[in-house]
Design a protein around this motif. Structure first.
Motif, PDB file in Angstrom:
ATOM      1  N   GLU C   7     -81.855  -6.207 -31.143  1.00 13.19           N
ATOM      2  CA  GLU C   7     -81.434  -7.224 -31.055  1.00 13.19           C
ATOM      3  C   GLU C   7     -79.842  -7.499 -31.539  1.00 13.19           C
ATOM      4  N   GLN C   8     -79.318  -6.582 -32.530  1.00 13.19           N
ATOM      5  CA  GLN C   8     -77.992  -6.940 -32.788  1.00 13.19           C
ATOM      6  C   GLN C   8     -77.090  -6.470 -31.503  1.00 13.19           C
ATOM      7  N   MET C  11     -76.903  -9.032 -29.120  1.00  8.82           N
ATOM      8  CA  MET C  11     -75.890  -9.841 -29.532  1.00  8.82           C
ATOM      9  C   MET C  11     -74.552  -9.575 -29.346  1.00  8.82           C
ATOM     10  N   ILE C  12     -74.184  -8.412 -29.667  1.00  9.39           N
ATOM     11  CA  ILE C  12     -72.723  -7.890 -29.473  1.00  9.39           C
ATOM     12  C   ILE C  12     -72.525  -7.922 -27.959  1.00  9.39           C
ATOM     13  N   LEU C  15     -71.891 -11.335 -26.617  1.00  8.35           N
ATOM     14  CA  LEU C  15     -70.617 -12.028 -27.211  1.00  8.35           C
ATOM     15  C   LEU C  15     -69.537 -11.470 -26.623  1.00  8.35           C
ATOM     16  N   LEU C  62     -70.423  -4.112 -39.671  1.00  9.66           N
ATOM     17  CA  LEU C  62     -71.724  -4.509 -39.147  1.00  9.66           C
ATOM     18  C   LEU C  62     -72.594  -3.415 -39.256  1.00  9.66           C
TER      19      LEU C  62
END
Lengths: 399, 260, 384
Positions: C7-8, C11-12, C15, C62
């Motif tokens: 999921e991360q 998102m990365i 973006l 992160l």
């Protein structure tokens, strides 16, 4: 609480409502319309679209207001530095037609300082009566005193309709007055008419993104308020010597009190002409390719004595400042001639320019939507055609 | 400083297409986004927080899915979010919408500045901001392009006008509607987005607002739609073809009446 | 293809894609023309936390890995391979600290890098030490608690713009490559200067300069790992960063392909869009397949690195080799599909072609990559 329902016995399964719904809330099951309440916003578009009265919007009946004392059509006349703005004449022109249909007076409302002479002259633009509030605190627009005075006038004289410019001042003021007087307000109307029998102001404006028009009413509230953008209506013709009755009002000092304080008014002189005033606009979009190419449009505009406009993508690319943007999020323009160069013609752009008298489109994509609204279309490379046009117009105009 | 931003979720107009047959918007697959004008209000709110301290609460009225735009706002730097959502709000026009938002704002623990975008890209009315300030009976400045000075008592701002700008002084609490010129919104940050993912969003219904039920939704809306229609599409005109010089000559000939 | 990102990571990627689309794409031609370093974009990347995706949370990042760095590099490169290099070059300059730095060094430098406050650069190449890195001349002489650096590093990405430099220099000339050591040198250190900005064929928005050391005094605390470990640090850094070069190549290829597909649908010849011609379709099909294969290889190797596989030299060389050859081929084909327009500067594909070329050259030419791959293959059979 309000609700919506489908009268199944009347529904013919024609799917007009499905097409009308901007929220995708209606589908057909067994040839009958079914409304998905999770998506429905009770906007009423389907009710208006149904030819068989099969969809009903039920609304709780509020306390019935006596609407009979409300009469006359009012126009809020905007002044800046004592000069009546042309939007006011446009509204008086439209207001005159509505007042005549309704058989009532057309009244102008003017707030300012030392405006007596200007007030009297509004008769020449079709006003039968002018309500004038003349006070130093009203010299320049401020939300609080303007709202207070207009609310007082509305409560005392009870107009059935008020038209106001969709300008910076008009939009700020009339929104406040509508709340205070519990009135219905429709923004940016492109068409106005009246239902004489029901005494309704029929307010038409683009809705749901612009390619659907909606007619809006406020049946149980008075006054009925509408704003209209600059250049959408035609100015009232000047009738020299025509007189209007001027009613000058004054109020206790606290009515003029303002919580905000206007410290300064700065005019910024733009090198280029304001596009909403221009008769000829040369506009460019993403298809111009670069800032340098875009600059050619300035030359063409100069030759034609016009202004430069732009689509949103050209503004986003920083080829030209936002003040030149035409379209939904920019300005509405109604020039005599609009030359669209390298603009594909997204609906958001078309909304802002499709009322232009003559539209010329130059684009390399023959399927570009801009050609659907163009009076004359040219398929080709803008960067070759624009210089050719500059040359030819120079010759034709002896420049 | 308590800063409140009111936002709206709107269809992303950049990917709106028109069905050439029915001439209606194709909405399938069109995502909902933060109203582009509200992005400037969010950015200005976060900048005010960075300038004066305090917190930013973002409020929206809309369907349950509007939670997504609130999360996006948290990703952009807002601290708390309130979703005002209830079937009872359906059918709200700008009168009822501004009343509902004003009720929600009054329920929050105080406010110094309320920020709104100058208008929504789907309705284009510019009425809700001024409506909220009127319901709350606070001063407003519309079309703000710069907040030049601000402290906990007052602000000095520039309001964009057709000719330039006005310099206006206004006591707090007050409401500003802001224009594009005021700032360049930042991109969301990954850390903000992660915070947003786990952020708790307050959900308020009509009952939570202690509002007058008669003033909500369709019942509280003076206006209603009576007719919808598709405007007659302007007919496509004449296509001019030939070499560049030929088309230029022909066009100049055709436009003589307009230009010369 | 669905690469089953976390999921991360999704998102990365989203973006980075948004920033590439909204911020980089509108200005890529302008930066290519002006050859300026895109500081406003670096600021956007910094504010969005993208510089920290591969840095552990303990140092303000992160907590992701090379895979996350690849996702960002690919998306940025899809809009502009040159601007993306400001990001990727910082990654390369950071890796020696991340992989071999002491706790103090990590604490001192990584948080600023993660926030994007300071960019980094890696200094290995010299005029006479390109593929033959062992032939380097830059020296570091120990004097008390300092090292004195002398020599000139060439074609250093981010030089002049970055503030943190990881430099490989010889501490013991007599030991050859075993005498090399790695140092952290901060911009502004006395005796450190930059040469003029190189004029390049492609990736013109990236800054490339010489870094010149003249009796440059570096605190002994800035030695990474131990004396003599410099070459190991460099090799490990390059092994780890090569999937990033592959990602940059994949991004450039994808960007060129995007333009080719768009163009083929709107360009009409003989009364129909050229995308309806099989000759064009087959080119597009090959390009699409090659890009996807390159991406799959790059991601696989990035994930191997993140999973802690000990030696990835062969695989990371393969990823870099394959992806960069694909980038060059796809960019050339994209120009071909656009025909005359493709050759014009008004259209962006010729820039992709110029940008693609460097990926076959830097961080080890593709010839050297083949040497590495073959050497590993042969060694592997010997072990059997």
């Amino acid at each position: 609480m309000a609700s919506i329902k489908v009268h199944l016995e009347k529904c013919t399964g024609c799917t007009l409502c499905v097409k009308a719904c901007a929220f995708g809330a209606i589908h057909m099951a067994d040839r009958k319309a079914v409304i998905d309440m999770a998506k429905c916003t009770l906007c009423g578009a389907c009710v208006a679209a149904c030819k068989f009265s099969a969809i009903e919007l039920e609304k709780a009946a509020g306390p019935k207001k006596d609407l009979t004392p409300y009469k006359d059509v009012w126009v809020f006349c905007e002044q800046k530095k004592g000069v009546i703005q042309s939007i006011s004449y446009e509204l008086l022109g439209e207001g005159r037609k509505l007042a005549d249909k309704l058989g009532v007076k057309l009244c102008a409302v003017l707030l300012g300082h030392n405006m007596k002479e200007a007030a009297a002259k509004l008769g020449e633009r079709g006003a039968d009566k002018v309500y004038l509030a003349d006070h130093p605190a009203l010299k320049a627009y401020q939300d609080d005193p303007y709202t207070a005075v207009l609310v007082n006038l509305v409560e005392e004289y009870k107009p059935e309709a008020i038209l106001c410019g969709a300008t910076v001042i008009g939009r700020s003021l009339i929104s406040r007055v509508a709340i205070k007087t519990n009135a219905g307000l429709t923004a940016d109307c492109t068409g106005l008419d009246v239902d004489v029998k029901e005494r309704l102001l029929l307010q038409t404006r683009p809705a749901f993104g612009g390619n659907i028009m909606a007619t809006i009413i406020a049946p149980n509230h008075r006054p009925q308020m509408a704003t209209v953008r600059h250049k959408v209506m035609k100015e009232a013709e000047l009738q020299p010597g025509r007189l209007a009755e001027v009613v000058t009002k004054s109020y206790p000092e606290e009515t003029y009190a303002s919580r905000t304080r206007l410290l300064d008014m700065v005019e910024e002189l733009s090198a280029t002409m304001n596009i909403s005033e221009a008769d000829i606009i040369v506009a460019g979009g993403r298809g111009m390719g670069s800032k340098e190419n875009f600059a050619q449009l300035e030359e063409l505009a100069k030759v034609l004595g016009g202004a430069v406009g732009a689509s949103r993508s050209a503004v986003d690319a920083d080829w030209i400042p936002y003040s030149h943007q035409v379209g939904q999020t920019g300005k509405t323009v109604v020039p005599k001639l609009y030359i669209a160069c390298g603009i594909s013609g997204q609906i958001q752009h078309l909304i802002g320019m499709q009322s232009s008298k003559t539209i010329v489109a130059v684009n390399k994509d023959p399927d570009a939507p801009i050609f659907k609204v163009a009076t004359y279309g040219i398929v080709g490379d803008v960067n070759e055609i624009v210089p050719a046009l500059i040359k030819e117009f120079k010759r034709a105009l002896n420049k | 400083m308590n800063i409140i931003v009111c936002i709206k979720q709107v269809p992303n107009t950049t990917d709106v297409r028109i069905d050439p047959v029915t001439n209606t918007l194709i909405r399938d697959g069109v995502e909902s986004v933060i109203n582009p004008f509200d992005a400037y209000a969010i950015e200005e709110a976060v900048r005010l927080k960075e300038r004066c301290g305090g917190k930013v609460t973002v409020v929206t009225m809309g369907p349950p899915q509007a939670e997504n735009v609130l999360k996006e706002a948290i990703g952009l730097g807002c601290d708390e979010a309130v979703l005002v959502s209830d079937r009872k709000f359906a059918g709200s026009d700008t009168w009822a919408t501004s009343y509902t938002l004003a009720c929600a704002i009054e329920k929050l623990e105080g406010y110094d500045v309320i920020l709104c975008g100058k208008q929504a890209s789907d309705g284009d009315t510019a009425q809700v901001g001024p409506g909220i300030s009127t319901h709350l009976d606070i001063p407003q400045v519309t079309y703000v392009k710069k907040i030049s000075e601000i402290n906990d008592k007052a602000a000095k701002v520039e309001r964009m006008t057709e000719e330039g700008y006005d310099v206006v002084e206004v006591p707090l609490p007050c409401l500003f509607t802001v224009v594009k010129e005021i700032n360049t919104p930042r991109m969301p940050s990954l850390k903000g987005m992660m915070r947003a993912k786990s952020a708790k969003i307050a959900k308020w219904t009509a009952a939570d607002l202690e509002a007058d039920p008669a003033a909500l939704g369709l019942d509280g809306s003076p206006t209603r739609v009576v007719k919808i229609f598709t405007p007659e599409a302007r007919k496509g005109g004449e296509m001019i073809s030939g070499t560049c010089d030929e088309v230029a000559k022909e066009l100049v000939e055709l436009l003589k009446g307009e230009v010369v | 293809m669905d690469y089953l990102l976390t999921e991360q990571q999704t998102m990365i990627r989203d973006l980075a894609r948004k920033i590439a689309q909204e911020k980089i794409k509108p200005v890529s031609a302008q930066y290519d023309e002006s050859e300026e370093f895109a500081w406003p974009i670096m600021k956007v990347l910094a504010e969005s936390d993208l510089f920290g995706v591969y840095i552990p949370e303990a140092y303000g990042g992160l907590g992701g890995g090379i895979m996350d760095m690849c996702l960002v590099t690919e998306e940025l490169s899809r809009a502009c391979g040159g601007i993306a290099l400001g990001y990727a070059g910082t990654g390369l300059g950071t890796l020696p600290i991340l992989l071999h730095g002491s706790e103090e060094q990590k604490k001192k430098y990584l948080p600023d890098i993660a926030k994007g406050k300071r960019l980094a650069a890696f200094c290995l190449t010299e005029a006479e030490a390109g593929s033959d890195a062992a032939n380097m001349k830059t020296t570091a002489r120990k004097e008390g608690d300092k090292y004195i650096l002398n020599g000139t590093k060439q074609w250093i990405t981010n030089a002049g713009e970055a503030e943190i430099y990881t430099v490989i220099a010889l501490t013991d000339k007599s030991k050859g490559v075993r005498g090399a050591s790695a140092f952290i040198v901060e911009k502004g250190t006395k005796g450190m200067e930059f040469g003029k900005k190189e004029k390049k064929m492609g990736i013109r928005a990236s800054a490339t300069r010489e870094v010149i050391f003249t009796d440059c005094e570096v605190p002994a605390a800035n030695l990474i790992s131990r004396e003599g470990m410099g070459f190991i640090v460099a090799l490990k850094t390059l092994d780890t960063s090569r999937p990033g070069v592959a990602a940059q190549a994949v991004g450039i290829a994808q960007g060129a392909l995007d333009h080719a597909v768009d163009y083929s649908r709107t360009r009409v010849q003989f009364g129909q869009p050229i995308s309806s011609f099989q000759a064009v379709q087959h080119m597009l099909a090959d390009m699409g397949t090659q890009v996807e294969a390159a991406r799959a290889l790059a991601y696989s190797v990035a994930r191997m690195v993140d999973a802690g596989v000990k030696s990835v030299s062969k695989e990371s060389a393969m990823a870099k080799l394959f992806a960069s050859d694909v980038a060059m081929k796809v960019a050339v084909d994209a120009v071909q599909i656009l025909g005359g327009y493709g050759y014009m500067r008004d259209y962006p594909v010729e820039k992709y072609m110029r940008d693609a070329k460097i990926t076959q050259i830097y961080e080890g030419t593709n010839q050297i990559q083949r040497n590495v791959i073959a050497a590993h293959m042969i060694k592997e059979t010997l072990k059997k």
